[in-house]
Design an enzyme around this catalytic site. Structure first.
Site, PDB file in Angstrom:
ATOM      1  N   ARG A 133      21.569 -14.222 114.716  1.00 39.90           N
ATOM      2  CA  ARG A 133      22.426 -15.386 114.960  1.00 39.90           C
ATOM      3  C   ARG A 133      23.308 -15.675 113.751  1.00 39.90           C
ATOM      4  NH1 ARG A 133      25.637 -18.299 114.479  1.00 39.90           N
ATOM      5  NH2 ARG A 133      26.044 -20.343 115.358  1.00 39.90           N
ATOM      6  N   ILE A 159      21.255 -25.365 110.174  1.00 43.02           N
ATOM      7  CA  ILE A 159      20.474 -25.453 111.414  1.00 43.02           C
ATOM      8  C   ILE A 159      20.468 -24.081 112.089  1.00 43.02           C
ATOM      9  CG2 ILE A 159      20.085 -26.699 113.576  1.00 43.02           C
ATOM     10  CD1 ILE A 159      21.862 -28.955 112.540  1.00 43.02           C
ATOM     11  N   PRO A 160      19.696 -23.138 111.521  1.00 40.41           N
ATOM     12  CA  PRO A 160      19.599 -21.837 112.181  1.00 40.41           C
ATOM     13  C   PRO A 160      18.917 -22.003 113.535  1.00 40.41           C
ATOM     14  CG  PRO A 160      18.021 -21.985 110.372  1.00 40.41           C
ATOM     15  CD  PRO A 160      18.854 -23.230 110.330  1.00 40.41           C
ATOM     16  N   HIS A 161      19.391 -21.266 114.511  1.00 38.38           N
ATOM     17  CA  HIS A 161      18.835 -21.412 115.859  1.00 38.38           C
ATOM     18  C   HIS A 161      18.928 -20.092 116.610  1.00 38.38           C
ATOM     19  CE1 HIS A 161      23.101 -22.508 115.816  1.00 38.38           C
ATOM     20  NE2 HIS A 161      23.175 -21.949 117.003  1.00 38.38           N
ATOM     21  N   CYS A 162      18.055 -19.960 117.597  1.00 42.46           N
ATOM     22  CA  CYS A 162      18.077 -18.764 118.426  1.00 42.46           C
ATOM     23  C   CYS A 162      17.340 -19.041 119.732  1.00 42.46           C
ATOM     24  CB  CYS A 162      17.459 -17.567 117.704  1.00 42.46           C
ATOM     25  SG  CYS A 162      15.719 -17.754 117.273  1.00 42.46           S
TER      26      CYS A 162
END
Length: 154
Positions: free
Chosen positions: A51, A65-68
């Site tokens: 991501r 805000i890392p997200h996956c």
């Protein structure tokens, strides 16, 4: 946005060693997997890194805000870490990051994913909220600040 609906005290880590974006995401992935045994830390790390390759999740003001999306994720989950020393995260404002909130959602949760991200971004735009998170000096204090159960002292 009610942070306590996606965060648990076991998924916060105060004052973690960062070193680099990659190392911070690896720490985060292992911390989450330690709490959620159905998640594999290496797969989670790979998803978070993939991501990041699409564009940095550093939203500015020291926040990322890392997200996956994950196939084996049963519901929306969050994890929060603060870093002992800020790190370069390729944030949109060029500032180093010291607060990282990971967001994991099931593959099929499209609308929920976007709504939760927007709610988190709004929460992290509040200077008082950020100050409370940065003031936390242990995991419980960080969790309390994140969910809004701390007492603000002047």
């Amino acid at each position: 946005m009610e942070v306590q609906s996606i965060l648990s005290p076991r998924r916060v880590l105060c004052g973690a060693q960062g070193g680099s974006k990659k190392r911070a995401l690896e720490t985060l992935a292992h911390h989450i997997a330690a709490d959620i045994p159905t998640l594999n830390a290496d797969e989670l790390f790979s998803s978070l890194i993939a991501r990041e390759r699409l564009g940095s999740t550093g939203i500015g003001k020291g926040i990322a805000i890392p997200h996956c999306r994950l196939a084996n994720c049963s519901g929306t989950l969050g994890a929060l870490i603060t870093l002992q020393d800020p790190i370069d995260f390729d944030a949109i404002d060029g500032e180093p990051v010291d607060i990282i909130f990971a967001l994991l959602v099931p593959d099929e949760a499209n609308d929920e994913h976007l709504q939760t991200l927007a709610g988190l971004a709004e929460k992290f735009s509040n200077p008082g909220y950020l100050a409370e998170l940065r003031r936390a000096d242990n995991n419980q204090a960080l969790f309390d600040a994140a969910v809004g159960t701390t007492t603000v002292t002047p």
